[in-house]
Enzyme design. Sequence first.
Site, PDB file in Angstrom:
ATOM      1  N   ASP A   1     -30.813  11.093 -60.986  1.00  0.00           N
ATOM      2  CA  ASP A   1     -30.963  12.477 -60.787  1.00  0.00           C
ATOM      3  C   ASP A   1     -30.579  13.369 -59.696  1.00  0.00           C
ATOM      4  OD1 ASP A   1     -31.400  15.328 -61.536  1.00  0.00           O
ATOM      5  OD2 ASP A   1     -33.352  15.389 -61.217  1.00  0.00           O
TER       6      ASP A   1
ATOM      7  N   ASP B   1     -25.949  17.842 -62.659  1.00  0.00           N
ATOM      8  CA  ASP B   1     -27.574  17.931 -63.027  1.00  0.00           C
ATOM      9  C   ASP B   1     -27.997  18.297 -64.327  1.00  0.00           C
ATOM     10  OD1 ASP B   1     -30.036  18.416 -62.235  1.00  0.00           O
ATOM     11  OD2 ASP B   1     -29.798  20.042 -61.138  1.00  0.00           O
TER      12      ASP B   1
ATOM     13  N   HIS C   1     -27.433  23.622 -59.700  1.00  0.00           N
ATOM     14  CA  HIS C   1     -27.730  24.946 -60.211  1.00  0.00           C
ATOM     15  C   HIS C   1     -26.782  26.080 -60.171  1.00  0.00           C
ATOM     16  CE1 HIS C   1     -32.418  23.489 -59.377  1.00  0.00           C
ATOM     17  NE2 HIS C   1     -31.315  22.606 -60.037  1.00  0.00           N
TER      18      HIS C   1
ATOM     19  N   HIS D   1     -32.786  13.858 -66.777  1.00  0.00           N
ATOM     20  CA  HIS D   1     -33.330  14.645 -67.605  1.00  0.00           C
ATOM     21  C   HIS D   1     -32.058  15.567 -68.385  1.00  0.00           C
ATOM     22  CE1 HIS D   1     -32.176  17.981 -64.850  1.00  0.00           C
ATOM     23  NE2 HIS D   1     -32.399  17.269 -63.965  1.00  0.00           N
TER      24      HIS D   1
ATOM     25  N   GLU E   1     -37.234  19.260 -66.807  1.00  0.00           N
ATOM     26  CA  GLU E   1     -37.400  18.834 -65.413  1.00  0.00           C
ATOM     27  C   GLU E   1     -37.315  20.022 -64.534  1.00  0.00           C
ATOM     28  OE1 GLU E   1     -36.242  17.429 -61.449  1.00  0.00           O
ATOM     29  OE2 GLU E   1     -35.049  18.668 -62.821  1.00  0.00           O
ATOM     30  N   GLU E   2     -36.290  20.767 -64.833  1.00  0.00           N
ATOM     31  CA  GLU E   2     -35.870  21.723 -63.875  1.00  0.00           C
ATOM     32  C   GLU E   2     -37.085  22.769 -63.626  1.00  0.00           C
ATOM     33  OE1 GLU E   2     -33.626  21.679 -62.163  1.00  0.00           O
ATOM     34  OE2 GLU E   2     -31.986  20.894 -63.001  1.00  0.00           O
TER      35      GLU E   2
END
Lengths: 466, 466
Positions: free
Chosen positions: B358, B296, B429, B284, B330-331
């Site tokens: 991912d 990520d 994140h 993503h 995506e998140e």
Amino acid sequence: MNKTSFLFIIFFTLNFFAVVAEGASETSKPQSETEVVASLRDKALNSHLAFDILESLTTEVGARMAGTPQDALAVKWGVEKLKSLGFDKVWTEPVTFDTWIRKEEYAAIVSPYQHEIKITALGFSVPTPEQGIEAEVVHFKSIEDLSQSPKDSAKGKIVFISRKMERFRDGKGYGPAVKARSNGAVEAAKKGAVAVVIRSIGTDSHRLPHTGMMRYKEGVNKVPAAAMSNPDADLLTRIFARKKTVKMKLQINSHAGPKYTSQNVIGEMTGSEFTNEKVVIGGHLDSWDLGTGAVDDGAGVAITMAAAKIIGDSKQRPKRTIRVVLWANEEQGLVGAKAYAKRHKDDLENHITGAESDFGAGKIYAFASRVAEDNLAVVKKMAKLMKPLGIEYVDNEAGPGPDLIPMYELGMSVFSLRQDGTDYFDLHHTADDTLDKVKPENLAQNVAAYVVFAYLAANSEQKISR
Amino acid sequence: MNKTSFLFIIFFTLNFFAVVAEGASETSKPQSETEVVASLRDKALNSHLAFDILESLTTEVGARMAGTPQDALAVKWGVEKLKSLGFDKVWTEPVTFDTWIRKEEYAAIVSPYQHEIKITALGFSVPTPEQGIEAEVVHFKSIEDLSQSPKDSAKGKIVFISRKMERFRDGKGYGPAVKARSNGAVEAAKKGAVAVVIRSIGTDSHRLPHTGMMRYKEGVNKVPAAAMSNPDADLLTRIFARKKTVKMKLQINSHAGPKYTSQNVIGEMTGSEFTNEKVVIGGHLDSWDLGTGAVDDGAGVAITMAAAKIIGDSKQRPKRTIRVVLWANEEQGLVGAKAYAKRHKDDLENHITGAESDFGAGKIYAFASRVAEDNLAVVKKMAKLMKPLGIEYVDNEAGPGPDLIPMYELGMSVFSLRQDGTDYFDLHHTADDTLDKVKPENLAQNVAAYVVFAYLAANSEQKISR
């Protein structure tokens, strides 16, 4: 029987025998000095006291930058903790200094790409104008490159110094790297810069910049100075590799504050014979404001308080007094240490020796002395009793811990108990300087080494001198 | 001859033979499929391409949260990069969603001790009132404890959930931990809370909180939700152990924004025979806003783009097309993936299989399939050619990567190439998700595995299905 129960029984059995052994020997006949020290050392090794002290300081006080309300709170904590541990005398001595107040700080690369970057102002940096500075950035690989560049090489620009600090057990990467922090603003201003931003003086790869002191120089323009986190410095370096014009926005509102009076906090475990003569151990009580000062220097405070407490609890106290000094405001220029030396210079002869713990919470792997030749017998004793802790004697060329520099310069003898600082500069002066980074067993090993050093120094037949 | 020169010569000698070998075989007689794939795999292993792509994305775009200006920049970057790599077809497909804008966020423990703590708002959290919330904090060890507590257990209070995420290679600690993030606000509000703050869903010990999505529920009061860094959660837990009343100040200005249309970015290397049939790989393109989205999911983007490029450059292209999808948003809820499935549901039969990367930038240690029984011959081939990469075949029970869930649910077959995620949730994140965390050699190993998978799937005699 499950594993926990088994370990539980083992633990209590061992402790039972230890208690019996100590009780027996202390009531039957006096132990030899070596027996006493070995027993205190092993008690220290099994003690959680230093970690508990550090837990208390980092939880109940936390960050305690000199001159902030938390500075006063730390002094109060220090006095109460020394008293509650049963120190014979506890007092404070005033230390006055200029202060600096951190406010908002923000930076972003605005061209050719946009990235917010993590910065922190360096101690005593002047602020930017309120709306910030937006300027082209000029890249120097080291402060030496900056110094040697032409007179106007940074005119109207923000200087970026990208030198990386190297990782070593003994922290020797710090000296060459920290010049960019100390002198970066002066050197940048000399070349016409409007600000300086440096790669953090640290060995980690986290988005947490390292603060620390910087200096201005009379007659040189004062420009704002900040450090960026190492991943941000990597990013900026990669952008420069593209040979594009780089612009940055920098906003720092930190500024100088009023004068403030803090305190050196002092506690003593009185000697059994020469009560005026003392061995000085300690750490500095202040920290930078970003973290909770667990490794810098809560650890030193905790290690030396615990060591003195364990010696003080012994039924065979050493001849001389153990003095613990929790130094005020080390970070902004050894201010407490200088005040102490000024106040106690006429009592120098009674400061027989000392050591400061101010290099984190790693294990001690070596020690060195700086004493008169005819004191080396006691050093030998120390070496013998420290060997089981994994500590080797180095030489009689020790330098002082930072807060003992002023007393050392007056002629005091010193010891250096050298900690493994491999990870120290990952945390030093960052928000990441927190309790989770400290291993209780490493702290206990430090306490054991300080017990050996302080007890034997205080109990020496011959008064130690340099 | 110094070491560098020696290595230099070794390097060029090896490359020379590699080139001669490839040239010879390609001109003399067609290689077998196994020879082609083994050669492409080894080319991938020695290629720096994925790292270069990732370096470009993290340097030239950086953080790219869905709906921000950087989202548009990332789409532009993706299209240009696919074109510059020589993909045969490059296009985008719109993806529309609600947005959320992060603004200032601040928290402090104000009683019984004062500590500023590092928090970050969770995705789609409502703001606090402008002046913030100051309230007593109530501690729950898990969201289950919170759910099972009495109706008014948090009335007027801030809920703190302290559950620690456990570290595992396969990331299985995430599922049980992340419920506190997803549902914490709803469960807290049900008990009358005014806000929820959780220990970060992450395995690190740094002062860098982990953001991520949370949900509200129709009919339940919407309260602000934030995560604090793990050392801050440790601190708060230590304060609660003192059995004192804890008060916290919380200020979050983040809020929902307008609708936004981003794009799935798609590139194809056309197959040599069945050009409509495709193997879908990708990662993503969006990231959270705190870091630069290196692991990520810049890594997944880079790995799969590089794998397709290496296959596309082969003189013996596979029968079917390799489609790389750089999924939008995506998140915040697989939004790009859902839009893709909706758009392509009638072309399901031509999506023969796929895999999403991912899970960071660690080495792949295992792979699994989810294909029809009579497709297992090709899986066996993959296993044989992946074995030298240190990758073991697991079983035919694979689940889809997140962005393949919607297509999988429609019936598409999938593969799962499993990365070592031991360190993934240290970075996930957070602001620390930056390029320095990625090892080029691990990325190259991933590319090699995707080359084997994608080539063999695309070249299968039998069309793969589920």
